[in-house]
Design an enzyme around this catalytic site. Structure first.
Site, PDB file in Angstrom:
ATOM      1  N   HIS A   1       0.815  -1.218   0.000  1.00  0.00           N
ATOM      2  CA  HIS A   1       0.000   0.000   0.000  1.00  0.00           C
ATOM      3  C   HIS A   1       0.855   1.277   0.000  1.00  0.00           C
ATOM      4  O   HIS A   1       0.522   2.239   0.704  1.00  0.00           O
ATOM      5  CB  HIS A   1      -0.911   0.041   1.238  1.00  0.00           C
ATOM      6  N   PRO A   2       1.942   1.369  -0.754  1.00  0.00           N
ATOM      7  CA  PRO A   2       2.775   2.567  -0.662  1.00  0.00           C
ATOM      8  C   PRO A   2       2.104   3.785  -1.296  1.00  0.00           C
ATOM      9  O   PRO A   2       1.363   3.690  -2.271  1.00  0.00           O
ATOM     10  CB  PRO A   2       4.032   2.165  -1.450  1.00  0.00           C
TER      11      PRO A   2
END
Length: 540
Positions: free
Chosen positions: A479-480
């Site tokens: 989930h960057p």
């Protein structure tokens, strides 16, 4: 893939045909006469596992559809270098992700607005969430949902183990939550996904292909790597790109150039073009054009797993390690689009508070617990030989921050990714509290009935031992975001309308723009950003 099928001049050049790029191309060309060049480094989404929901496990290790990046040595994780894959295929990460569709908490987006991203409060972005969605099941909160959008949202058919997880959370005192995208995020329930009739629906399926069928002015260029922006007197005038056969081309944008290349490649391309931290650019022998905090503020959810051997319940390990069950699962999926292959990697979630609070004000949850009906050590090594399941904890809004930097001025070189996972002690404290919550869930009757024994962490219950286990095993949950954040202060590279500060006709539209990571999986928020960006661009 080496053929250039786009004209030399278009209205808009969009770099990246991932989730945001597909949304933008479709929405911008709803205006008659608009032309868009959609440039993607990867190829067509023809891998058959892309359509199979559980194909995620095959794709997350496949470099033909991924940027197979790794982080720099992580100081808080014993110097380990973690896998950091990003989608490199038509549809981007929406073609290879775990399919979970969670928006985040109301407080997340109100926090964006308070941090300087005016126009991005929850009430202001809700219309764009609703515009994207096509709910396939009724909800008590109909005013919060969309029913005519392109993205299907459903809860699917959960496994017996996932149902036991939800029951155990309620036995432990957590409320049931049948709709995580409704009025509240806290509680336990099934994870909403982008699965329709047993098949993954990527943003290429939901947005791009319908636009191409209506003969929109979209020219898709696959297998093309953008080496730099064309900069002319402070204006982004288009892109320079290299095709798969090595030939060089340029595409010029009459109106705007829009970067939707993702949390790693968007800042990389800006820095290659002279837009970023001036000192770093000089170190790379790149003349700075705009000194901006590009590549700063990297945020991601990192997870720590608890793993259990199971009994009296069938998990994916038992299916895939048994030839007869494998055949049966394949036939069930082929003829009915049902069974183990039609289930997303994360089937159920619990959002909970685990940290002490000084007040009772409304707040987002501290941790997300994700349940998966299989037992693995990590995604690179795949399924273990014994039946089991995992439930993993990740801190909803971590305090740790990392960076993206150039490792080389060569556009073909991978960027230097320093995620700094768990560098902030508050993130480790929340992770340990979340692991204890997982262990408490395992002691509830619903899960005890199907649990044989704990296998990870083994005989590890003290804070010091648990912290060592986390440092040895924690991994990204993919989930960057936040590497080219929007806002109004000096820490923001973009204005709230997603324009790169000091550069004309250049915007960013992907997860890079998020000022603070949402409390959940970030795919739905990325699509929302692109929906709103399309309106901002067309209104310019």
């Amino acid at each position: 893939m080496a053929e250039l099928n786009a004209p030399d001049h278009v209205d808009y050049v969009i770099v990246g045909a991932g989730s945001a790029g597909c949304v933008l191309a479709a929405r911008l060309t709803e205006k008659p006469g608009v032309t868009v060049a959609l440039v993607e480094a990867g190829g067509a989404d023809s891998n058959p596992w892309i359509r199979v929901p559980l194909g995620f496990g095959k794709l997350v290790r496949n470099p033909s559809v991924l940027w197979d990046y790794r982080t720099e040595p992580e100081p808080a994780l014993g110097g380990r270098q973690l896998s950091f894959p990003r989608g490199r295929v038509l549809g981007g990460s929406s073609s290879v992700n775990g399919l979970v569709w969670l928006r985040g908490a109301r407080q997340d987006f109100d926090g964006w607005a308070k941090s300087g991203a005016s126009g991005w409060s929850f009430d202001e972005v809700l219309p764009y969430f609703r515009r994207s969605e096509r709910m396939l099941a009724p909800s008590d909160d109909t005013a919060l949902h969309g029913y005519e959008g392109p993205v299907p949202v459903s809860n699917g058919r959960p496994s017996a183990a996932a149902r036991a997880f939800v029951a155990a959370a309620q036995q432990a005192g957590h409320a049931a939550n049948p709709d995580f995208n409704g009025a509240r995020l806290h509680g336990a329930g099934l994870a909403p996904t982008n699965i329709e009739r047993g098949r993954r629906v990527s943003m290429a399926d939901a947005y791009l292909r319908p636009a191409l069928r209506r003969q929109a002015g979209i020219f898709s260029v696959l297998g093309a790597t953008v080496s730099s922006l064309i900069m002319e007197e402070g204006r982004a005038a288009g892109v320079r790109l290299r095709l798969a056969d090595g030939s060089q081309h340029t595409i010029r944008a009459g109106r705007e150039t829009i970067l939707a290349a993702g949390v790693t490649n968007t800042p990389q391309l800006l820095m290659l073009s002279g837009i970023g931290p001036a000192a770093h650019l000089r170190d790379m022998d790149i003349a700075p054009i705009a000194d901006l905090p590009v590549g700063d503020g990297l945020q991601d959810h990192v997870l720590a797993r608890t793993g259990y051997h199971s009994r009296d319940v069938l998990t994916l390990n038992g299916v895939m390690r048994n030839p007869l069950r494998q055949v049966a699962a394949g036939l069930e999926y082929a003829f009915a689009r049902r069974g183990p292959l039609a289930i997303a990697a994360t089937e159920a979630c619990l959002f909970a508070d685990v940290l002490p609070r000084g007040d009772s004000s409304d707040h987002a949850p501290d941790v997300q617990i994700q349940f998966a009906n299989f037992l693995i050590e990590d995604y690179q090594r795949g399924l273990g030989p014994t039946q089991g399941f995992v439930y993993s904890v990740c801190v909803c809004r971590p305090h740790s921050r990392g960076t993206i930097r150039l490792a080389s001025p060569d556009p073909a070189a991978s960027p230097a990714i320093q995620a700094n996972y768990l560098a902030d002690d508050r993130d480790m404290a929340a992770t340990l509290a979340g692991l204890r919550l997982c262990m408490n869930l395992s002691r509830q009757p619903a899960l005890q009935a199907i649990t044989a024994r704990r296998v990870a962490p083994i005989d590890t219950d003290s804070d010091a031992a648990l912290a060592d286990y986390v440092r040895e095993t924690a991994a990204t949950v993919f989930h960057p975001c936040g590497t080219v954040r929007m806002g109004q202060g000096a820490d923001a590279a973009l204005t709230p309308d997603l324009r790169v500060k000091g550069i004309r006709d250049l915007r960013v539209c992907d997860a890079s723009v998020m000022p603070v990571i949402p409390s959940t999986n970030i795919h739905a928020a990325t699509v929302m950003v692109a929906e709103k960006a399309a309106d901002l661009i067309l209104a310019a």
